[in-house]
Design a protein around this motif. Structure first.
Motif, PDB file in Angstrom:
ATOM      1  N   GLN A  91       2.267  -2.086   9.033  1.00 11.89           N
ATOM      2  CA  GLN A  91       3.099  -2.057   7.824  1.00 11.89           C
ATOM      3  C   GLN A  91       4.555  -1.885   8.257  1.00 11.89           C
ATOM      4  N   ALA A 102       0.845  -1.195   0.000  1.00 15.78           N
ATOM      5  CA  ALA A 102       0.000   0.000   0.000  1.00 15.78           C
ATOM      6  C   ALA A 102       0.875   1.238   0.000  1.00 15.78           C
ATOM      7  N   VAL A 112      -2.453   7.220   2.275  1.00 14.81           N
ATOM      8  CA  VAL A 112      -2.995   7.416   3.610  1.00 14.81           C
ATOM      9  C   VAL A 112      -3.093   6.074   4.341  1.00 14.81           C
ATOM     10  N   GLY A 113      -2.730   6.094   5.604  1.00 15.60           N
ATOM     11  CA  GLY A 113      -2.814   4.884   6.401  1.00 15.60           C
ATOM     12  C   GLY A 113      -4.175   4.731   7.038  1.00 15.60           C
TER      13      GLY A 113
END
Lengths: 243, 224
Positions: free
Chosen positions: A133, A98, A101-102
């Motif tokens: 992550q 990814a 934005v988290g």
């Protein structure tokens, strides 16, 4: 004797015409089959969706090539997930890359990061969402990256799902369930969907509870193992069977 | 095999009366504010039967608008199902399920047996139709009880996994873990109860108040 009337057909001509018609029909069938193949994961499903093969499995594995992506500042995320959603509970697991934005709130460790493809694991375990992550990042041009989720009955992750990246176990996770519906694809999160995503799936496999790893494409007329997701804009997105 | 189904139905009927006794002072759905409750005394629920005292749990949860996750959930009647056993048509039951006592407001409507031995019992909620998902079901007030082959998914594992999001509460003689789950689907937050009795692992996922969930689990061991 032996002379033919004008316009009459010799037996060989009839056979040739039949063969020709058969070949045309076969070609049409092959084209139609290709369309079906392209559509069996949803011909209009772009990068903001995931492919749901509705396959019941104890795991999912894909080999992908990553390309540059451009998440929009502040409100967008780009994700390339593998997911396994429990058949019986609302729990699930995600494993992939990814950028952008988290996630916020609860037990999450997936901060904003627009710099590259972060490897992440997330899911719902016993009703509680988590996200991490902390497994490094992959280059925008990374090729042949193999992501695997598989439920282990023995060895290091006994009774849990083992998350592999390129054959190396990275973490074990337990959810309420030992199998589920597997899906793969790409998605975006945010109020806009204009990110550029280009993820090329070289192969997809699922772990059948009774027969082990199977090519995903062998199911329901999806015989080709190569898939490609691309989003060009919010209104121009498509998925196709890779050439 | 029919007698087993009859026993199941009979047990459910008999247990309805027991439920009425256990749920003498029922708490209505939606009127539970766990954060406002005083911490439960450690010995309040030691018997694991009777009116449950809901433990205090951490109410923080992930923002559903930012988290990643499935865009669709598997259908209840999906490929994992080996057999569909309606309550009236449970005459092909080849197992001996332990059936919790259905609340009067949530009768048992469907039993599913998965190919890996998981038994699912659906109570109350909307009628389960083709394509309906678990979030759809619990959003309508449904409760599902999962009876699973032993895999070590006991209360300790749940507490270890989710920490303060779980509270401990006894389910009969067994230790249980109660979780106020994160939102799913349309935003419903279920109450989930997990425990193991040493022979099977259990989960209850309910779009109802926690008292109903705990009482449903306790009905397996109490009131007899």
């Amino acid at each position: 004797m032996g002379d033919r009337m004008p316009g009459s057909r010799r037996p060989f001509d009839v056979v040739a015409r039949l063969l020709c018609a058969l070949a045309l029909a076969l070609s049409a069938q092959l084209i139609a089959t290709d369309i079906v193949r392209a559509g069996c994961y949803g011909s209009n499903e772009g990068a903001f969706r995931t492919y749901t093969g509705h396959l019941y499995a104890r795991g999912v594995r894909s080999t992908v090539d990553l390309y540059a992506a451009t998440p929009l500042s502040g409100q967008s995320a780009i994700v390339h997930p593998l997911q396994l959603a429990s058949s019986s509970s609302a729990d699930f697991l995600g494993w992939g890359t990814a950028k952008g934005v988290g996630t916020t709130g609860g037990s999450t460790n997936c901060p904003d990061d627009f710099s590259g493809w972060n490897v992440y694991v997330d899911g719902m375990a016993f009703g509680v969402y988590f996200c991490e992550q902390t497994y490094g990042a992959l280059a925008d041009t990374a090729q042949n990256q193999v992501f695997t989720i598989v439920h282990e009955s023995s060895a290091g992750c006994a009774g849990a799902f083992d998350m592999y990246l390129n054959g190396v176990s990275k973490t074990c996770r337990v959810i309420d369930g030992t199998n589920g519906q597997v899906s793969a694809g790409a998605e975006s999160i945010g109020t806009t969907e204009t990110q550029l995503i280009d993820v090329h799936y070289e192969s997809k496999n699922y772990n059948n509870p009774s027969t082990g790893w199977q090519p995903w494409g062998a199911q329901a007329g999806c015989a080709n193992a190569g898939y490609r997701n691309r989003v060009l804009s919010s209104t121009n997105h498509y998925s196709e069977v890779a050439p | 095999v029919k007698p087993r189904a009859q026993i199941l139905l009979l047990a459910s009927s008999v247990a309805l009366g027991a439920w009425a006794c256990v749920a003498e002072n029922p708490v209505g759905a939606g009127d539970v504010a766990v954060d406002s409750r005083p911490p439960a005394p450690a010995t309040a629920d030691v018997s694991g039967c009777g009116d449950p005292v809901i433990p205090k749990v951490d109410e923080s949860f992930a923002d559903p608008m930012t988290r990643r996750g499935p865009t669709v959930y598997p259908p209840i009647l999906g490929p994992a199902v080996e057999r569909v056993l309606t309550v009236d048509g449970a005459n092909d039951v080849t197992f001996t399920p332990l059936a919790p006592v259905a609340p009067p407001s949530a009768p048992l409507q469907l039993i599913l047996l998965d190919s890996d031995g998981v038994l699912r019992l659906y109570f109350g909620g909307p009628a389960i139709a083709e394509g309906m998902t678990l979030p759809d079901f619990v959003s309508g007030g449904g409760v599902v009880v999962l009876e699973k082959p032993l895999a070590g998914q006991d209360a300790d594992l749940v507490v270890t996994t989710v920490g303060s999001r779980a509270g401990r509460i006894a389910v009969g003689p067994h230790g249980g873990a109660l979780v106020h789950a994160d939102p799913v689907g349309t935003g419903v937050r279920t109450w989930n109860l997990y425990w193991s009795d040493g022979e099977r692992d259990w989960s209850i996922i309910g779009g109802v108040d926690p008292e109903t969930v705990v009482t449903l689990g306790r009905s397996l061991y109490c009131g007899g």
